[in-house]
Each structure stands twice: as structure tokens, then as C-alpha cells.
Design a protein around this motif. Structure first.
Motif, short mmCIF file in Angstrom:
data_model
loop_
_atom_site.label_atom_id
_atom_site.label_comp_id
_atom_site.label_asym_id
_atom_site.label_seq_id
_atom_site.Cartn_x
_atom_site.Cartn_y
_atom_site.Cartn_z
N THR A 36 6.52 -9.41 10.46
CA THR A 36 5.95 -9.46 8.99
C THR A 36 5.33 -8.22 8.47
O THR A 36 4.25 -8.42 7.78
N ALA A 37 5.70 -7.33 9.02
CA ALA A 37 5.10 -5.81 8.54
C ALA A 37 6.44 -4.73 8.64
O ALA A 37 7.25 -4.96 9.29
N GLY A 38 6.19 -3.79 7.67
CA GLY A 38 7.00 -2.57 7.85
C GLY A 38 6.97 -1.60 6.81
O GLY A 38 5.86 -1.68 5.82
N ALA A 39 7.56 -0.58 6.95
CA ALA A 39 7.08 0.61 6.07
C ALA A 39 8.63 0.98 5.29
O ALA A 39 9.66 0.73 5.99
N VAL A 40 8.43 1.52 4.23
CA VAL A 40 9.63 1.87 3.17
C VAL A 40 9.32 3.14 2.62
O VAL A 40 8.14 3.38 2.23
N GLN A 41 10.33 4.14 2.54
CA GLN A 41 10.21 5.29 2.21
C GLN A 41 10.26 5.42 0.68
O GLN A 41 11.06 4.41 -0.06
N PHE A 42 9.21 5.75 0.05
CA PHE A 42 8.75 5.81 -1.62
C PHE A 42 9.57 7.10 -2.09
O PHE A 42 9.63 8.03 -1.65
N VAL A 43 10.76 6.59 -3.10
CA VAL A 43 11.32 7.68 -3.81
C VAL A 43 10.83 7.65 -5.37
O VAL A 43 10.77 6.56 -6.05
N LEU B 60 0.94 -1.10 0.03
CA LEU B 60 0.04 0.09 0.04
C LEU B 60 0.86 1.41 0.17
O LEU B 60 1.78 1.44 0.73
N LYS B 61 0.61 2.12 -1.14
CA LYS B 61 1.39 3.52 -1.15
C LYS B 61 0.54 4.55 -0.54
O LYS B 61 -0.79 4.68 -1.03
N MET B 62 1.07 5.05 0.48
CA MET B 62 0.33 6.41 1.09
C MET B 62 1.12 7.53 1.03
O MET B 62 2.43 7.35 1.27
N ILE C 107 5.81 3.44 1.45
CA ILE C 107 5.18 2.06 1.29
C ILE C 107 4.96 1.13 2.48
O ILE C 107 6.00 1.19 2.97
N PHE C 108 3.87 0.72 2.60
CA PHE C 108 3.51 -0.29 3.73
C PHE C 108 3.20 -1.63 3.19
O PHE C 108 2.42 -1.86 2.44
#
Length: 911
Positions: free
Chosen positions: A697-704, A638-640, A653-654
Motif C-alpha cells: 500500500t505504498a510506493g514512489a513515482v517519479q515527478f515529471v 507527498l512531493k519531495m 511523489i510518495f
């Protein structure tokens, strides 16, 4: 092709089942005159009716010992044939079966008057013992025929008297068998039975009309082979079976004529199941001494037993028939060699301690010491090297690099020697951070040594400490264990106290420290032992207590609690979208927007602004639902986009259902290497994005904002120019530049390509294809998706470095000056990172117990795999030449191009 053609019984965790099908055979009826004379015979059910009620018991035996209690068939009345058709489940699983396992099956008859072998009102009608593994150690399966031994209960012994199959007994006379007719019928019945098994397993094609004819002929053959008329010929066989209870001459002859066959069925498997025994761990070493894991000679190989002539077997005269047993001595691994102990006391005699202070090495010893001190952290010191370091220990106090080698050379079991070593630590010159990290690794368990390393870390600022925080949290697993609890590290160690104190003073450190601990507490997989979860939970509890003591601690706790609620809401939304979002990406994205706009989720407006767990320096005040998107993936990431307090957008991105700790580790190492290169005045424009695992089993990623090289190649393929060059020219046009690309953008592209090529090579990043190589409009090149590291790669013949020809073409080709600059940057970066190899190796050494897939695969080789790529055994010039060959091999490799094409085709069909 399937990689295996058989299965192992050790992996078969299924209960043992056996189906009792039917009992075939004809019983010669005893004349009424005999029944009148023998009252005990007329009370036996089978003597009254040819289809009397019988029941069976099945028991598992091995090595002449019963392994289970008998299992009995339920009551079932018979009319025309004795047919059960019941599956019996024994209280044992296949993976626990020994090789000698066999089923003792006894058919019981009703006899109120009792008799031989009676149990209550039942006597044995017959018994058979069936082995579960054949001569090739393969598990039996499918239909089986068992010969029933009349009037006997199955004994289940190793040399059983009731075997399920009887050998063909022939009495050779003039080259012919006396009972040739019966033997031929038995052989024909066995042949038909084997063909029938193949038919059931699908090895013989099914033809309905022909199968019916064959089945009827098989039934006739079985009736013929078991009829009394054929069996009457068996009376001429030699009475080798014996042990038939003699009632009288007539009854004994009738019983000998009877041939009963029990049909059973075992579970069928797609592959043959081969026996494999469970390998038990070696017995534990004696705990009479607490052993320091920093000593290299603790885990000695087991002693080799040498037998004398004629001792390890029978002598020439055959007189020796005894059995030799190797006895395990638990003290062998914990006791030093007496000769080595005596030598060490002579060399390190305490009377020479005062003299050692003034010792100075000569030229030869100085060279040897420099070679030892300059060796990598994985180098195991020999006894001579340890003695040499101890001898000149006072001289080495001026060399900060020698401390770790000195600690390894100390015999920490010798109290006097250990006391001298601890006193010498305070006199040593200040060590670097990389050596302090090595002292916190699993090879050093002395509390004074670890406390000394923590004191060195106290001098690091928060920014430097943040670079190593992930490894320092893992280093808590190696803290000195108390004697009363050898399985659990101490949660109140000097390292834990230091991390808690520093995290309580800095919100940035506290934020990441809190989430690193929570992820470890959330990990309930088999790779995370319960004592570690207990340890991290205790540290988290102590951290919360320490926060309460600070002036802003209560506010910090509230912020961390709000972060946890924020992550829980996003995780729930992500799970809903992944599981029930809709059949299409558009439907899932629309449903995600509805969730985010729902006032109950409190994401539209976040008041007061909340520090983002991924980057606490960013204060988010709400979300932009219209910018929400769902990526095409099985996990539906999911992109927010969030609104920050400064008014700008911050997209993330989560992911749920994916463990991001391995990606988090790689990004942390890339960030560290970027800082190391910047200290050498080498800015390669790496700009690594941020990753934070919020759970197992979860995490957040910075969207570039960027495009993959696959998408760029597809979009600009028709331009007639290299796609990457066209992409850079489109976003950064400059007609005066040599390639039509603005100089700053091309410089950024060349530098970032060089930096990521070097770093991904050192980390052994695998599964590289054009979809996870990204390029930003500004020219920043970077990698994503680090599912394979440390040399692992799902693709065959993968190159050591992902450097495709399309990347070189984006620089103007291998003849352009940009390519020469790329190689120059790469060589400089590789040489600079080789000088800091000790720090990188020590950081990976602290991660050996981390529950990360590619580390957990071979934890003992993690540091070795990284060290191999630094080529530390070579000089700097030789290493750079070797690195240049790797670049040339990678850019000219053909097989990765084929793999990229195939990957693109697969992705095209998926979409």
C-alpha cells in the motif's frame, strides 16, 4: 437508484438474535376444589398465580434435527404481566442458516412434583415452532406473533405439531362458518398486526396523537380476542388438534379454552433478505497421477447422465418410486479416454520413431503446420494438430517458433514420449525470448522444459532482463511443485537460482529484484495466499545468502538495508501528514517540511549518498525541504525533491494507502513497448516515468514537471486559440514555424500522442479524463493514474481510445499535416507492436496470478482481453483499417466530452 432491492443471506455474517417480548393470554383458574383433589396440580406455579414466574428456551432446528443447544432467558419476576424484553443470541450466523431453519420456543412452568414432559422441576407451559424463512424464501424480520400450544414442548420437526400459526378452520354449513365471531376477531387481529409492522418499518406515516388512540384500541382488541368469553365459542370446533393431556373432563375443557400468544422480535434489515445457499467447490480430482497442466484435455466436463424411458421418474403404472443418485467418479477427470489413448499409441508408436526423422511434410501439411505455428499463444491445439506436430517434430526443429507448440503436443504422462521430447529440446534451434517466457507460464510444469527456457534467458543481457524482471518474479509461482507439497512451488527451482545469481552480480537488477520480492512478502491481503508469501521470503533469503558470497555483497546488503530504512522514514512521514497533517494543504505541507528538516530523520544530509530505490542510477545526498508540497487528494501524496550527487534536483511523489503495483505494471509494459519500437527505428518520444511499489500500500513515482490538459484548457481558454497549441507556443515560440511552435516541440507532441494512444488502447486503459492526461513544456505528452486497465472503465460508453478533439486541435486541427503525421505514426506503431504481440501476451500470461485488481477480477481472460485489441485474426491491412476507424470514432465522440465537463465541475467544487 440502488442497483439492488434485496440482500443475500449468504452475505449476512451476523449472529442470529431473537427478542422475547411478552406472553399474552388469560389462563382460566382451576377451582380450589379441583386443586384439593389433585395435589399434582396445586404445585404448578401457573395454577397458583396468573402471573407466575416462567422462563423460555429457544433452540434452532432444521430438517427434524437440532442445530444448536437451547438458549435460555434469564430469571425475571412478574407482577402484572409476563414481559421479558430480552435478546437471546444463538450460536449460529445468518449465512449458515438452511432454508428449513426454524426456532423451537418452549415456555417452561415450575412444577416440583413433575409431570408430562418434565425436565427437572419444570414442565412445558406451552411451545411453538417458528420458521425463519417464509414461503417466498425470504427471511422473517420484525415483530412476530406465535401461537402457543398449551402443555406441549416445541418439537422443531419438519412436520411439527406445534406450528406458530394455525390455519383458519371453517366448517361450511349453509355457506357460513360455525365460529364466525371468533374467526372475524382473529382476522381483525391479524390485519391489525400487519398494519402495526408496516408502521414500525416506516411504511405508514407517524401521527403521534392518532397513533396513541390506535394502540389503545389494538390492546382492547387483543384482550377481547383472547378473553375466555370469546374463546368459549371455540369449544364447538372439531377437536382436530388433539394430543391435549387429559387431566379430567373439567381441566381439559379449561385448557382448550386458553389461547396464549407469544410476542417475539427478529432483527430488521433495510432490504428483504433472500435465502441463498453456499456453493461448495466440486470434489477434487484423484491424485493418483500427477497431471501436466499443459495438456488441454485434463479438465473434462462432468459426464452427462442419461436416463432410460421410465427410469428417471415414476412409470405409467406408478410402480417406480425409488430415488436416483448420481455418483461422482474421481477417476473420470484423471483418466484418458481409452480410445484416444489407443489412437495416440498407434499414431505415435515408438517403432516409427526412427522413420519420423526423415519425414518431410508435403505442401498441404506444410501449410497446416505454418498455420498452427503462427497461431497466438492462447490457441488450444486439437488432437489432430498435436498428432501432426508430433509426426513432423524432427522437421520442425529448424523452426524456433514451433517449440512451444511441440511442447503442448507432448503427452508428458507417457514416460517414453516425454523422454523423447526432452532429448529433442537440445536439438532445437535457439528460440526467441518471447517463446522462452511462454514456457515459464502456468501451462508448462515440466522441470526440463522450464530449465530449457531458463537457459535461453541466460543469453539475455541485464538491460533486456530488466524489462521482464517483474514477470519473471511472478513466474516463480508456477515452478514445478513437489509431490509431497502440492500447494507450494519450489523455491530452489532453476528459475529462482538463475534470478538470484544474476541479481547478485548486478546492483541494478538486485535493487529491483529485492523490492519486487519485498512487496510480495508484504502483501497480506486475501488475494495473496500464504504459500506465495513463504515462497518469496525463501527466495529473498537465498538472495541475501548469495550476496554474501560475492566480493561486494556485504556492501550491497548494507545499501539495501539503508534503502529500507529510508523508505520506512518517508512512509512514516507520509502517514503522519495524511492522518494528522492539518486541516488545509498549506498546514500539511508546512508539517511535512518540519519532518524533513528534523535531524533525527537523517534526510537533510545523506552520507554516503544512497542509490534511490526508484532509480538506482541516481545517488541522492539530501532533500530540499523548501520544495516539499502536498497534493489535493484523500491520500495526501507527498512531493519531495532530492539532491543528487551530481548536484541536480530529482523530484518524486510518495504515496501511502494506495497499491501502485498496477501502475507499475503499466509503466513497465510502456517501457518495453518503447524499446520494441526503437528497435524498429521508431522513436515516439514516450519517455515513460518510473514507478516502484515499496509495499502493498505504498510506493514512489517519479515527478515529471508538466500540466494537465484540464489546467491548460482552463488557463488558455480565453486566448481564442486551441489551448494546447497556445501552451506549446508559449513554451516553444518560433515565428518562422507554421503554427508558431518550434518544430522539435511539435514533432515531440505529435509522436508522443501517437505512441500513447496506441499503447493505452492495447492495454485497455480506462478512466481517462483531462486531469490524468499531462503535457510537459518540451511537448512530451503522457498519461498518469492507471487505476483501470484491460477494458475496465467506471464511466459509461467510454471510447476504446482517449483522443479528444482538443488533442487534435493542438496539432493544428484534423486538416493540418501534423494530424496526417500523427495517424501515420500511430499506424506504424500499431503494426510494429502487432508483430511483437506474442511477447506482450506472454508477459501478461505470467501475471495471471498477480494480486493486481484488474487482473484478479478475471484472471482467465487477461491474455484474451489484450489479444482482442491486437486483432490477430485479421491481416495487417485489415487491422490498420479497423484501428483507423477507432481513431475516427474516438476523436469525434461526444459523450466523453460531456463526461470531461462533468468531471471538471466535480473537481471545481472539491477544491
Amino acid at each position: 437508484m440502488d442497483p439492488f432491492s434485496f440482500a443475500s443471506s449468504e452475505a449476512l455474517e451476523l449472529p442470529l438474535n431473537v427478542k422475547i417480548v411478552r406472553l399474552e393470554g388469560e389462563q382460566t383458574q382451576i377451582p380450589f376444589s379441583t386443586l384439593i383433589k389433585r395435589p399434582d396440580l396445586r404445585h404448578i406455579g401457573s395454577n397458583i398465580s396468573p402471573h407466575s414466574d416462567l422462563y423460555l428456551t429457544v433452540q434452532l432446528w432444521a430438517d427434524s434435527k437440532p442445530l444448536t443447544v437451547p438458549v435460555r432467558t434469564p430469571y425475571k419476576p412478574f407482577k402484572n404481566e409476563r414481559k421479558w424484553g430480552n435478546w437471546l443470541t444463538l450460536p449460529v450466523t445468518f449465512n449458515t442458516l438452511p432454508l428449513t431453519a426454524q426456532l423451537a420456543i418452549t415456555v417452561w412452568d415450575v412444577s416440583p412434583a413433575g409431570g408430562d414432559g418434565a425436565q427437572g422441576h419444570s414442565i412445558p407451559f406451552g411451545g411453538t415452532t417458528f420458521p425463519l424463512f417464509d414461503k417466498e424464501n425470504t427471511l422473517q424480520k420484525g415483530r412476530q406473533l406465535c401461537h402457543l400450544h398449551r402443555r406441549k414442548a416445541a418439537d422443531g420437526l419438519a412436520g411439527t405439531s406445534t406450528p406458530s400459526s394455525l390455519p383458519t378452520r371453517r366448517s361450511e354449513k349453509n355457506g357460513k362458518s360455525e365460529n364466525g365471531l371468533v374467526d372475524k376477531e382473529q382476522e381483525e387481529a391479524e390485519r391489525l398486526e400487519k398494519l402495526l409492522k408496516k408502521h414500525e418499518m416506516g411504511e405508514i406515516p407517524r401521527v403521534e396523537w392518532l397513533d396513541q388512540l390506535v394502540f389503545r384500541n389494538i390492546e382492547k382488541q387483543n384482550i377481547l380476542s383472547s378473553s375466555p368469553s370469546a374463546r368459549s365459542l371455540q369449544n364447538r370446533r372439531s377437536k382436530t388438534d388433539g394430543d391435549i393431556t387429559t387431566l379430567d373432563g373439567e381441566v381439559e375443557a379449561d385448557i382448550e379454552n386458553e389461547v396464549f400468544t407469544l410476542h417475539i422480535e427478529l432483527p430488521r434489515f433495510d432490504f428483504p433478505v433472500v435465502f441463498s445457499d453456499h456453493e461448495y467447490p466440486p470434489p477434487p480430482i484423484s491424485s493418483m497421477q500427477h497431471l501436466s497442466s499443459s495438456q488441454n484435455n485434463i479438465l473434462k466436463p462432468p459426464p452427462v447422465v442419461y436416463f432410460g424411458p421410465g427410469v428417471d421418474g415414476k412409470g405409467e403404472d406408478g410402480s417406480f418410486g425409488g430415488r436416483l443418485v448420481r455418483i461422482y467418479d474421481p477417476e473420470v477427470g484423471s483418466r484418458d479416454n481409452p480410445a484416444e489413448t489407443k489412437h495416440r499409441r498407434l499414431v505415435r508408436g515408438h517403432r516409427t520413431g526412427a522413420m519420423d526423422r526423415d519425414l518431410r511434410p508435403n505442401a498441404r501439411f506444410r501449410d497446416e503446420l505454418n498455420q498452427i505455428v503462427g497461431s497466438p499463444p492462447t490457441h488450444a491445439l486439437s488432437p489432430d494438430e498435436k498428432d501432426l506436430i508430433w509426426k513432423f517434430r524432427h522437421h520442425l526443429t529448424k523452426d524456433k517458433r514451433a517449440l512451444t507448440k511441440f511442447v503442448k503436443s507432448v503427452n508428458w504422462q507417457d514416460n517414453s514420449e516425454a523422454r523423447q521430447a526432452v532429448q529433442l529440446l537440445s536439438k532445437w534451434t535457439e528460440i526467441d525470448v518471447d517463446d522462452a517466457l511462454e514456457l515459464l507460464g502456468p501451462s508448462f510444469d515440466n522441470s526440463d522444459v522450464r530449465a530449457y527456457a531458463v537457459d535461453r534467458l541466460r543469453k539475455s543481457d541485464d538491460d533486456e532482463l530488466l524489462l521482464y524482471l517483474l514477470q519473471l518474479v511472478q513466474a516463480l509461482k508456477f515452478e514445478h511443485k513437489t509431490p509431497n507439497s502440492s500447494d507450494e512451488p519450489k523455491a530452489d527451482s532453476s528459475l529462482a537460482q538463475f534470478l538470484i545469481a544474476r541479481a547478485a552480480k548486478s546492483f541494478m537488477l538486485g535493487n529491483y529484484f529485492h523490492w519486487y520480492l519485498m512487496v510480495e512478502c508484504d502483501d497480506k491481503s486475501p488475494g495473496q495466499p500464504p504459500q506465495y508469501r513463504k515462497l518469496f521470503a525463501k527466495v529473498e533469503y537465498d538472495f541475501m545468502i548469495e550476496l554474501e558470497k560475492t566480493p561486494t555483497g556485504k556492501e550491497t546488503r548494507k545499501v539495501l538495508l539503508r534503502q529500507a530504512e529510508f523508505v520506512a522514514v518517508i512512509s512514516k512521514i507520509s502517514l503522519e501528514i495524511s492522518a494528522k497533517g492539518g486541516p488545509t494543504i498549506a498546514k500539511k505541507a508546512e508539517r511535512a517540511k518540519q519532518f524533513l528538516m528534523d535531524p533525527k530523520n537523517e534526510l537533510i544530509n545523506i552520507d554516503p549518498p544512497l542509490p534511490l530505490p526508484l532509480d538506482p542510477s541516481i545517488l541522492i545526498s539530501g532533500v530540499y525541504p523548501e520544495e516539499t508540497a502536498v497534493f489535493k487528494s484523500s491520500l495526501s501524496p507527498l512531493k519531495m525533491a532530492f539532491r543528487t550527487s551530481s548536484g541536480r534536483h530529482y523530484p518524486i511523489i510518495f504515496k501511502t494507502g494506495d497499491d501502485l503495483r498496477q501502475d507499475q505494471l503499466v509503466i513497465q509494459i510502456i517501457t518495453l513497448m518503447d524499446q520494441l519500437l526503437r528497435k524498429e527505428n521508431l522513436d515516439l518520444k514516450l519517455s515513460p516515468y518510473k514507478i516502484l511499489a515499496t509495499g502493498a500500500t505504498a510506493g514512489a513515482v517519479q515527478f515529471v514537471p508538466s500540466s494537465s490538459l484540464a489546467a491548460i484548457s482552463t488557463k488558455h481558454r480565453s486566448s481564442g486559440q486551441p489551448p494546447i497549441l497556445t501552451y506549446l507556443r508559449t513554451h516553444n515560440p518560433d515565428a518562422t514555424a507554421p503554427l508558431g511552435v518550434r518544430k522539435e516541440a511539435m514533432d515531440t507532441y505529435v509522436k508522443s500522442c501517437a505512441g500513447y494512444c496506441v499503447i493505452t488502447y492495447l492495454l485497455g486503459v480506462g478512466d481517462r479524463h483531462l486531469d490524468n492526461l499531462l503535457l510537459a513544456p518540451s511537448g512530451h505528452f503522457f498519461h498518469a493514474d492507471f487505476g483501470y486497465i484491460l477494458g475496465r472503465d467506471p464511466k459509461p460508453f467510454a471510447p476504446l481510445m482517449k483522443l479528444g478533439s482538443e488533442m487534435a486541435d493542438g496539432m493544428g486541427g484534423q486538416q493540418d499535416e501534423n494530424w496526417a503525421r500523427f495517424k501515420e505514426y500511430a499506424f506504424t506503431a500499431y503494426a510494429a507492436l502487432r508483430k511483437q504481440s506474442g511477447l506482450v501476451l506472454n508477459l501478461f500470461g505470467l501475471m495471471v496470478d498477480a494480486n493486481i485488481p484488474d487482473i484478479r477480477a478475471e484472471p482467465e481472460r487477461v491474455v484474451e482481453k489484450v489479444m482482442e485489441r491486437f486483432m490477430l485474426e485479421m491481416s495487417e491491412e485489415e487491422a490498420i483499417r479497423g484501428f483507423e476507424r477507432i481513431i475516427e470514432d474516438s476523436v469525434g465522440a461526444i459523450f466523453p466530452v460531456v463526461i470531461d465537463r462533468l468531471h471538471g465541475i466535480v473537481q471545481h467544487f472539491r477544491t
